[in-house]
Design an enzyme around this catalytic site. Structure first.
Site, PDB file in Angstrom:
ATOM      1  N   SER A  46       0.857  -1.174   0.000  1.00  0.00           N
ATOM      2  CA  SER A  46       0.000   0.000   0.000  1.00  0.00           C
ATOM      3  C   SER A  46       0.893   1.224   0.000  1.00  0.00           C
ATOM      4  O   SER A  46       1.830   1.303   0.804  1.00  0.00           O
ATOM      5  CB  SER A  46      -0.920   0.007   1.224  1.00  0.00           C
ATOM      6  OG  SER A  46      -1.823   1.086   1.166  1.00  0.00           O
ATOM      7  N   GLU A  47       0.624   2.160  -0.898  1.00  0.00           N
ATOM      8  CA  GLU A  47       1.572   3.253  -1.132  1.00  0.00           C
ATOM      9  C   GLU A  47       1.748   4.185   0.065  1.00  0.00           C
ATOM     10  O   GLU A  47       2.673   4.995   0.088  1.00  0.00           O
ATOM     11  CB  GLU A  47       1.152   4.049  -2.366  1.00  0.00           C
ATOM     12  CG  GLU A  47      -0.155   4.782  -2.210  1.00  0.00           C
ATOM     13  CD  GLU A  47      -0.799   5.114  -3.551  1.00  0.00           C
ATOM     14  OE1 GLU A  47      -1.126   6.284  -3.741  1.00  0.00           O
ATOM     15  OE2 GLU A  47      -0.968   4.203  -4.384  1.00  0.00           O
TER      16      GLU A  47
END
Length: 221
Positions: A46-47
């Protein structure tokens, strides 16, 4: 029938391979985390700084501080790492993500993607999408085949500002699985019960239809 959001995620989950590092964009792509095949190890990124994202939590697992890039609560898998968003984007920009799954408003026959701006709507920004499409060679767009007003999202040319140019090779929609090559969409699979004629009608860009188009084969839930 068209696939549900969950069924679309199930189809994309078939593309996950053992050892992959995978980024899931906000929206429908986040659901892919719930359907990773058994027997393989996949690290979901997840960024906002989580590597090793697990399925959505049960009520007992809920931690309001553990969120994905779409601000949804998530779980962390065994072996997960938590780090700053700067390090997360260094991973993305350095080409260390094996597969990216993104939503989109439009995709065209040249492999262009428009995913962040709708005219007349307030947009906070494109998020990490531009970095993701620039830093990954293996990208799947996961989106509905048509907009809410019935207009095709698979176009001869994108009309919205581009997130990335010439970077998309595969698209999974609620109606079909398509590849992009030679300036055309190529129909590879259709959702169970969906006719080729319906897919043709809702695909505005040039579409190549083989003599036989198999139905997707996976356990629908």
């Amino acid at each position: 029938m068209a696939l549900s959001r969950e069924q679309m995620a199930q189809r994309v989950a078939q593309e996950l391979q053992d050892g992959f590092y995978v980024n899931l964009g906000i929206g429908i792509p986040t659901l892919v985390a719930n359907y990773a095949p058994e027997g393989i190890e996949v690290m979901l990124q997840s960024e906002n700084g989580l590597l090793g994202m697990g399925p959505f939590p049960t009520e007992a697992q809920l931690d309001p501080d553990m969120i994905n890039a779409g601000k949804q609560t998530v779980t962390a898998a065994t072996g997960a790492s938590i780090f700053s968003s700067a390090e997360s984007f260094a991973m993305i920009r350095g080409g260390h993500v094996d597969l990216t799954v993104l939503g989109a408003f439009e995709v065209d026959v040249a492999g262009n993607i428009a995913s962040y701006m709708i005219p007349g709507k307030l947009v906070k920004g494109m998020g990490g999408a531009m970095d993701l499409v620039a830093g990954a060679d293996n990208i799947i767009v996961l989106m509905t085949h048509a907009s809410k007003d019935g207009e095709s999202k698979l176009l001869p040319q994108c009309t919205l500002p581009l997130t990335g140019a010439g970077c998309i090779k595969r698209v999974v929609t609620d109606l079909a699985y398509l590849e992009i090559a030679d300036g055309k969409f190529w129909l590879r699979e259709r959702a169970p019960g969906v006719s080729v004629e319906e897919i043709v009608r809702l695909t505005a860009g040039e579409l190549v239809v083989p003599d036989e188009v198999p139905e997707m084969t996976f356990e629908l839930s």
